[in-house]
Write a protein that holds these residues in place. Structure first.
Motif, short mmCIF file in Angstrom:
data_model
loop_
_atom_site.label_atom_id
_atom_site.label_comp_id
_atom_site.label_asym_id
_atom_site.label_seq_id
_atom_site.Cartn_x
_atom_site.Cartn_y
_atom_site.Cartn_z
N UNK A 5 -40.28 -0.19 87.81
CA UNK A 5 -40.76 -1.20 88.76
C UNK A 5 -40.18 -2.57 88.43
N UNK A 6 -40.22 -2.93 87.15
CA UNK A 6 -39.69 -4.23 86.74
C UNK A 6 -38.20 -4.33 87.04
N UNK A 7 -37.46 -3.26 86.77
CA UNK A 7 -36.02 -3.27 87.03
C UNK A 7 -35.73 -3.42 88.53
N UNK A 8 -36.50 -2.72 89.35
CA UNK A 8 -36.32 -2.82 90.80
C UNK A 8 -36.62 -4.24 91.28
N UNK A 9 -37.72 -4.81 90.78
CA UNK A 9 -38.05 -6.18 91.17
C UNK A 9 -36.98 -7.16 90.71
N UNK A 10 -36.44 -6.93 89.50
CA UNK A 10 -35.38 -7.79 89.01
C UNK A 10 -34.13 -7.70 89.87
N UNK A 11 -33.77 -6.47 90.27
CA UNK A 11 -32.60 -6.30 91.13
C UNK A 11 -32.81 -6.91 92.50
N UNK A 12 -34.01 -6.78 93.04
CA UNK A 12 -34.32 -7.39 94.34
C UNK A 12 -34.29 -8.92 94.25
N UNK A 13 -34.73 -9.45 93.12
CA UNK A 13 -34.71 -10.90 92.92
C UNK A 13 -33.28 -11.43 92.91
N UNK A 14 -32.40 -10.78 92.16
CA UNK A 14 -31.02 -11.26 92.10
C UNK A 14 -30.34 -11.12 93.46
N UNK A 15 -30.64 -10.04 94.17
CA UNK A 15 -30.11 -9.86 95.52
C UNK A 15 -30.62 -10.97 96.45
N UNK A 16 -31.91 -11.29 96.34
CA UNK A 16 -32.49 -12.30 97.20
C UNK A 16 -31.85 -13.67 97.01
N UNK A 17 -31.52 -14.03 95.77
CA UNK A 17 -30.90 -15.33 95.54
C UNK A 17 -29.46 -15.35 96.03
N UNK A 18 -28.81 -14.20 96.07
CA UNK A 18 -27.49 -14.14 96.71
C UNK A 18 -27.62 -14.47 98.19
N UNK A 19 -28.67 -13.94 98.82
CA UNK A 19 -28.92 -14.24 100.23
C UNK A 19 -29.20 -15.72 100.44
N UNK A 20 -29.89 -16.34 99.49
CA UNK A 20 -30.16 -17.78 99.58
C UNK A 20 -28.84 -18.56 99.55
N UNK A 195 -26.99 -4.50 93.65
CA UNK A 195 -27.68 -4.93 92.43
C UNK A 195 -29.01 -4.19 92.22
N UNK A 196 -29.88 -4.06 93.24
CA UNK A 196 -31.07 -3.22 93.01
C UNK A 196 -30.72 -1.77 92.69
N UNK A 197 -29.65 -1.26 93.32
CA UNK A 197 -29.24 0.12 93.04
C UNK A 197 -28.71 0.24 91.61
N UNK A 198 -27.90 -0.72 91.18
CA UNK A 198 -27.42 -0.71 89.81
C UNK A 198 -28.55 -0.85 88.81
N UNK A 199 -29.56 -1.66 89.15
CA UNK A 199 -30.71 -1.83 88.26
C UNK A 199 -31.47 -0.52 88.09
N UNK A 200 -31.66 0.20 89.19
CA UNK A 200 -32.34 1.49 89.11
C UNK A 200 -31.55 2.49 88.27
#
Length: 264
Positions: A5-20, A195-200
């Motif tokens: 769960x933590x890894x998925x959230x971390x990957x989603x976070x890094x992806x989200x800042x790319x979108x920003x 990034x979320x996929x790589x994190x998983x």
């Protein structure tokens, strides 16, 4: 903690800042080249410090705790990580930022320049996601305590921060090529979907095969360093802003080092 769960959230976070970062295309004026080069240098510094303080050093501690010679997995994993990205470079058509269509690397293809640019950034974002997954997986799986939750959070935070200029660097060339702001943003954020996929993938590998942890941490570090040297730093200095980008590297390194010490 649930490392997956933590890894998925971390990957989603890094992806989200790319979108920003990619959302900057909705602004009326493109950021200056000097600012972009400084931000790219900052990106390189963050990635470099993360590779050392959040991956290589904890990986060596984990190896020593498992009774290994810490240099063996560190060196082998590090070189293997760089070799893996080089292999992907050779088999996947892609085009680096700022290069003309004729400079595309990998197998020859009729694909458009936009597609090749996105593939290049996607390819080089994957090690970042992998690093985040390995770091959180190490916290959940390593009984030695060499890897800490604070260190993993610092890694995800640092990679997320440096993804802001990466998103900008992907989206604006597409905007200049005549693509609409909405589509340029979409492609810019899409480049980080791996990034979320790589994190998983990283967290699953670590939690299932603990004995590979030191090798996987070094592999993720080697993959990121290869990307830094092969793409990020050359791109940041291509327009003659070497001093600005170099100061960006040092600033990013110092910030990531401080984050790792403060949180780890």
């Amino acid at each position: 903690m649930d490392p997956i769960l933590y890894a998925l959230l971390g990957g989603l976070f890094t992806w989200g800042l790319t979108a920003v970062g990619a959302a900057s295309v909705f602004l009326t004026k493109e950021p200056s080249r000097k600012l972009l080069d400084g931000m790219l240098g900052f990106t390189a510094g963050v990635m470099l410090a993360a590779s050392v303080f959040s991956l290589l050093l904890p990986g060596m501690e984990a190896a020593e705790a498992q009774g290994m010679n810490p240099l063996v997995p560190a060196i082998l994993g590090f070189l293997l990580g760089g070799g893996l990205i080089r292999l992907l470079d050779a088999v996947l058509p892609h085009l680096h930022l700022g290069e003309p269509r004729e400079a595309a690397e990998g197998p020859k293809t009729p694909w458009r320049r936009t597609t090749l640019l996105i593939l290049a950034i996607t390819l080089h974002n994957f090690p970042e996601g992998l690093a985040v997954g390995v770091a959180f997986g190490a916290v959940g799986a390593d009984p030695t305590g060499a890897a800490t939750l604070g260190g993993a959070i610092a890694l995800a935070l640092g990679i997320g921060i440096q993804n802001v200029p990466e998103g900008l660097a992907v989206a604006w060339p597409l905007r200049r090529a005549g693509i609409g702001a909405g589509k340029a943003w979409f492609y810019g954020q899409l480049s980080a979907i791996v990034e979320p996929l790589g994190a998983l993938l990283g967290v699953l590998l670590v939690t299932q095969m603990l004995y590979l942890l030191p090798y996987l941490m070094a592999l993720a570090a080697g993959a990121m360093v290869f990307v830094i040297v092969e793409e990020v730093i050359p791109e940041s200095q291509a327009e003659g802003n070497g001093d600005i980008s170099t100061f960006g590297v040092m600033t990013g390194f110092a910030l990531m080092m401080a984050l790792d010490v403060a949180l780890g």
